[in-house]
Scaffold this active site. Structure first.
Site, mmCIF file in Angstrom:
data_model
loop_
_atom_site.group_PDB
_atom_site.id
_atom_site.type_symbol
_atom_site.label_atom_id
_atom_site.label_comp_id
_atom_site.label_asym_id
_atom_site.label_seq_id
_atom_site.Cartn_x
_atom_site.Cartn_y
_atom_site.Cartn_z
ATOM 1 C CG ASP A 32 -22.407 -83.802 2.336
ATOM 2 O OD1 ASP A 32 -22.030 -82.703 2.799
ATOM 3 O OD2 ASP A 32 -21.702 -84.826 2.336
ATOM 4 C CD GLN A 33 -27.962 -80.684 -4.162
ATOM 5 O OE1 GLN A 33 -26.938 -80.013 -4.287
ATOM 6 N NE2 GLN A 33 -28.897 -80.716 -5.096
#
Length: 217
Positions: A50-51
């Site tokens: 995930d970012q």
């Protein structure tokens, strides 16, 4: 860019929080090309974080390596361990979470659903409680499946949101999301040797709330 390992076929590096995993503007492949000093380098994404999540990732430098690493992931031969700090305490010291997850494009969130519905996917992870102060717990997590926001959604659904994860119900913890890609294990396609990499999370809150001797060896 923190490069942990590099050869002609693959790169192991630390993805910073806020950077996307895929080959888009400002993404990890772009940063790796800058670090290598070659704007035309062939950098291929084989798995994602995930970012907002940090930690270890491996990237392939040619199609053959990308194909083999992807095969290892599908065959469950590619090992990934995460560390997380969650609110609350798991009921069991070790356990498995099995759920059906449904992704909402509108809210950009993943939800646990009780019954099979269109688009729902099976999600499985194993966890181990490493330490707790009664209010917060340090856990090690091995993903059996790799769904979007899987760890965040499954723990939140059990009233144990990750520290710093406001998207999934955590209070204001004044920290980044407490999820770290701690170790990777895979067979190097060019040598046939199984390689394991481990990197501890940064020495900052909330990771400093738990002694690093608790981290898996």
């Amino acid at each position: 860019m923190n490069l942990i390992y590099y050869d002609r076929n693959l790169i192991v590096a630390i993805k910073p929080a806020g950077v996307i995993s895929t080959d888009e503007s400002g993404g990890m492949p772009s940063l790796l090309r800058t670090a290598l000093g070659d704007e035309n380098a062939d950098i291929r994404t084989v798995h994602r974080l995930d970012q907002v999540v940090s930690g270890l990732m491996v990237y392939a430098q040619n199609s053959e390596t990308a194909s083999e690493l992807s095969r290892q992931i599908r065959a469950d031969e590619f090992k990934k361990t995460y560390l997380a700090i969650v609110h609350g305490v798991p009921e069991a010291r070790k356990g498995r979470m099995e759920d059906l997850l449904l992704r909402s494009k509108e809210s950009r969130k993943t939800f646990v659903v009780k019954k099979p519905v269109r688009g729902a996917q099976e999600a499985i992870l194993d966890y181990e409680l490493l330490g707790s102060n009664g209010e917060r717990s340090l856990v090690a997590i091995e993903l059996i499946t790799g769904r979007t926001h899987q760890i965040r959604a499954q723990f939140s659904s059990r009233n144990m949101p990750l520290l710093g994860d406001r998207k999934y119900g955590a209070p204001e913890d004044n920290c980044r999301i407490a999820l770290w890609s701690y170790s990777l294990g895979f067979t190097n396609p060019s040598t046939g040797r199984f390689m394991t990499f481990k990197v501890k999370p940064p020495k900052e809150y909330p990771w400093t709330e738990f002694d690093s001797s608790l981290f898996p060896r």
